[in-house]
Enzyme design. Structure first.
Site, PDB file in Angstrom:
ATOM      1  N   SER A 129       0.827  -1.198   0.000  1.00 62.36           N
ATOM      2  CA  SER A 129       0.000   0.000   0.000  1.00 62.36           C
ATOM      3  C   SER A 129       0.862   1.249   0.000  1.00 62.36           C
ATOM      4  CB  SER A 129      -0.876  -0.046   1.257  1.00 62.36           C
ATOM      5  OG  SER A 129      -2.013   0.734   1.107  1.00 62.36           O
ATOM      6  N   ARG A 158      -7.216   3.839  -0.815  1.00 55.63           N
ATOM      7  CA  ARG A 158      -6.668   5.157  -0.476  1.00 55.63           C
ATOM      8  C   ARG A 158      -6.786   6.165  -1.635  1.00 55.63           C
ATOM      9  NH1 ARG A 158      -2.201   5.175   3.158  1.00 55.63           N
ATOM     10  NH2 ARG A 158      -1.935   3.025   2.526  1.00 55.63           N
ATOM     11  N   ARG A 190      -2.319   6.555  12.197  1.00 56.52           N
ATOM     12  CA  ARG A 190      -1.277   6.293  11.199  1.00 56.52           C
ATOM     13  C   ARG A 190       0.114   6.824  11.588  1.00 56.52           C
ATOM     14  NH1 ARG A 190      -1.136   7.669   6.592  1.00 56.52           N
ATOM     15  NH2 ARG A 190      -0.423   5.706   5.684  1.00 56.52           N
ATOM     16  N   CYS A 212      -2.765   9.923  26.522  1.00 52.88           N
ATOM     17  CA  CYS A 212      -1.672   9.823  27.484  1.00 52.88           C
ATOM     18  C   CYS A 212      -0.527   8.988  26.931  1.00 52.88           C
ATOM     19  CB  CYS A 212      -2.194   9.245  28.790  1.00 52.88           C
ATOM     20  SG  CYS A 212      -3.195  10.462  29.629  1.00 52.88           S
ATOM     21  N   GLU A 213       0.080   9.486  25.876  1.00 48.82           N
ATOM     22  CA  GLU A 213       1.223   8.807  25.263  1.00 48.82           C
ATOM     23  C   GLU A 213       2.039   9.840  24.539  1.00 48.82           C
ATOM     24  OE1 GLU A 213       1.354   5.226  23.072  1.00 48.82           O
ATOM     25  OE2 GLU A 213      -0.512   4.529  23.955  1.00 48.82           O
TER      26      GLU A 213
HETATM   27  N1  LLP Z   1      -6.608  -4.960  -1.812  1.00 47.43           N
HETATM   28  C1  LLP Z   1      -6.099  -5.668  -0.801  1.00 47.43           C
HETATM   29  C2  LLP Z   1      -6.086  -7.129  -0.875  1.00 47.43           C
HETATM   30  C3  LLP Z   1      -5.583  -5.008   0.316  1.00 47.43           C
HETATM   31  O1  LLP Z   1      -5.073  -5.713   1.319  1.00 47.43           O
HETATM   32  C4  LLP Z   1      -5.608  -3.599   0.365  1.00 47.43           C
HETATM   33  C5  LLP Z   1      -5.081  -2.882   1.515  1.00 47.43           C
HETATM   34  C6  LLP Z   1      -6.159  -2.903  -0.718  1.00 47.43           C
HETATM   35  C7  LLP Z   1      -6.640  -3.623  -1.795  1.00 47.43           C
HETATM   36  C8  LLP Z   1      -6.264  -1.401  -0.761  1.00 47.43           C
HETATM   37  O2  LLP Z   1      -5.027  -0.762  -0.683  1.00 47.43           O
HETATM   38  P1  LLP Z   1      -4.929   0.815  -0.955  1.00 47.43           P
HETATM   39  O3  LLP Z   1      -5.301   1.040  -2.397  1.00 47.43           O
HETATM   40  O4  LLP Z   1      -5.889   1.495  -0.053  1.00 47.43           O
HETATM   41  O5  LLP Z   1      -3.533   1.144  -0.649  1.00 47.43           O
HETATM   42  N2  LLP Z   1      -3.672   0.846   7.224  1.00 47.43           N
HETATM   43  C9  LLP Z   1      -2.613   1.060   6.264  1.00 47.43           C
HETATM   44  C10 LLP Z   1      -2.942   0.457   4.917  1.00 47.43           C
HETATM   45  C11 LLP Z   1      -3.293  -0.996   4.986  1.00 47.43           C
HETATM   46  C12 LLP Z   1      -3.680  -1.533   3.675  1.00 47.43           C
HETATM   47  C13 LLP Z   1      -4.254  -2.900   3.798  1.00 47.43           C
HETATM   48  N3  LLP Z   1      -4.652  -3.463   2.568  1.00 47.43           N
HETATM   49  C14 LLP Z   1      -2.359   2.549   6.133  1.00 47.43           C
HETATM   50  O6  LLP Z   1      -3.027   3.308   6.810  1.00 47.43           O
HETATM   51  O7  LLP Z   1      -1.497   2.982   5.382  1.00 47.43           O
END
Ligand code: LLP
Length: 481
Positions: free
Chosen positions: A236, A317, A358, A389-390
């Protein structure tokens, strides 16, 4: 391949010419300042949003989400059409999911990818066509798989041998027919710059390229499962096409081998397309990514003399990230002398790691602006921190803000549309903020904010525990846990 920088070489950014400026690459297209210097989002002053909805507040520009959904779909469709194949774009719901968002993206022609029973419940509650949903996840429960099959989900991405047999038993018992993909781990990882050196990945998702062929052979033996293609997601917040192209090359090789045993109509290359979080970030435009990736697939297919499959992608995203802005109110400021030459201004806001995990999780870098006014005061190097509190409760690690930033000022943090609401917690019993959507100059709540009553509602010391309350039922047939 380059991933977006999560930390910079120096602990602070360059001194800006104007600490009030709104960099076009990180703010929603419809962000500007009115004649009083107040930040406007979708034509609405941030001060009006504060009066109506309070702070902290997640603001999501519906027009921008829709526009990005349209643009992304057009980019992949155009790139695919140049090679006479079709492209389907699934919105990755994990980035931000609510019934409204499902309406917007499906209206704009996207399918939706979900990865838990909870996400499936939201998509179904929104009235999404189950045949246009894809289901991911490395540990889908029997109940989740049962539900997905029962509602007629479009496809399930199989992640392991155990899941394969689990799903096989379900379709046999239900006498159902289910389309499936097989997730492969191509060995290319977003965080690895030297991706060519990465042979085998040490992570939980998918089958190795070697095992995937055997998994497909097993699926083809089963009457109830229809193998439609391979799936690969390399990570990602990726900038550039190099990693996607390398991964496509590896996966097409397996795809070609599988054609010997039958049809393989689809290749799903996942999501991961990066966005700008800071003015200096320069992600590849989605059109360029789409063209580069599709061309790479076409080239790999040509080399092997095989037809190009229909393609699928899963951006999350890239659809919602830039459409989101979080509004906070400044509560306290505190100059902290780091050493004799350097003082950092700590600016504490009324949210923090509970609404944006994040920075704490990934060292993610954001930018911020005072939203309620402009100021000619000398810029000061600030760190925007939350109320938890961190000491790691950082919202914006380093940003120049007008040096007179003060309690009561509104502070806006852009590019918070993806993975902020969805990763939010109640740490320190801080209620999660509402989400307000903007469209055509109007603002409306699409997810209400939590109240203290919400926070107390699950405390069995206050509400009599119900028998068997360890398996909350989200809606008919869906159990999460
Ligand atoms: N497809 C699959 C199988 C995925 O695991 C993910 C994201 C996506 C699509 C979508 O990815 P994107 O286009 O949004 O990058 N929490 C982390 C990102 C975790 C992504 C997990 N999987 C962050 O805030 O950067």
């Amino acid at each position: 391949m380059s991933a977006a920088p999560q930390s910079r070489a120096t602990p602070w950014p360059a001194v800006p010419d104007d600490a009030n400026a709104l960099a076009a690459n990180v703010w929603p297209d419809a962000a500007d300042r009115d004649e009083h210097g107040v930040l406007r989002l979708g034509g609405i002053p941030a001060t009006t949003l504060r009066e109506r909805f309070g702070t902290p507040l997640y603001v999501l520009d519906e027009d921008e989400v829709r526009a990005r959904a349209r643009r992304t779909l057009a980019a992949f469709r155009t790139a695919a059409a140049a090679h006479d194949v079709q492209a389907r774009v699934y919105y990755a719901g994990k980035a931000f999911l609510s019934t409204e968002v499902v309406h917007w993206v499906t209206d704009e022609g996207l399918a939706v990818d979900v990865c838990t029973g909870g996400e499936l419940a939201v998509a179904l509650a929104a009235g999404a066509d189950p045949s246009r949903l894809g289901f991911h996840g490395n540990n889908k429960s029997v109940a989740e798989l049962e539900r997905a099959v029962a509602v007629g989900i479009g496809s399930i991405v199989i992640d392991s041998w155990i899941e394969l047999e689990r799903l096989a038993a379900i379709v046999e018992r239900r006498d159902a027919q289910q389309a499936v993909l097989v997730r492969v781990n191509s060995g290319v990882h977003a965080e690895t710059h030297d991706f060519l050196a990465t042979a085998h990945e040490d992570q939980k998702f998918g089958f190795t390229l070697q095992d995937a062929a055997a998994a497909v052979a097993r699926i083809r033996e089963l009457d109830g499962l229809t193998f439609v293609g391979l799936h690969c997601h390399i990570g990602s917040q990726i900038f550039g096409t190099a990693g996607f192209r390398e991964s496509a090359a590896r996966v097409v090789e397996l795809h070609a081998a599988l054609l010997e045993g039958g049809d393989v109509p689809v290749l799903n290359l996942g999501g991961g397309f990066g966005i700008a979080y800071r003015p200096e970030d320069d992600p590849t435009p989605i059109e360029e990514l789409a063209t580069g990736i599709v061309e790479a697939v076409a080239r790999e297919c040509a080399v092997r003399g095989i037809p190009i499959p229909n393609l699928a992608f899963e951006p999350g995203r890239a659809i919602v990230g830039k459409a989101g802005v979080t509004l906070y109110e400044v509560g306290t400021t505190k100059p902290v002398e780091v050493d004799e030459s350097f003082t950092r201004l700590y600016v504490s806001v009324d949210g923090g790691m509970s609404d944006n995990a994040r920075p704490a999780l990934y060292g993610a870098q954001y930018t911020a602006r005072v939203a309620s006014r402009t100021s000619d005061a000398e810029p000061a190097l600030a760190r925007v921190v939350g109320k938890h509190c961190e000491s790691g409760d950082i919202v914006v690690d380093a940003e120049y803000l007008p040096g007179d930033v003060a309690p009561g000022d509104l502070l806006a943090v852009p590019a918070t549309g993806a993975y902020c609401f969805s990763l939010a917690s109640n740490y320190n019993y801080v209620p999660r903020p509402p989400v307000v959507a903007l469209r055509g100059g109007e603002a409306r709540v699409i997810v209400r904010g939590e109240t203290v009553d919400d926070l107390l509602a699950r405390d069995a010391g206050l509400t009599a525990p119900t028998e068997g309350n360890d398996m909350p039922v989200l809606s008919e047939g869906i159990e999460t846990k």
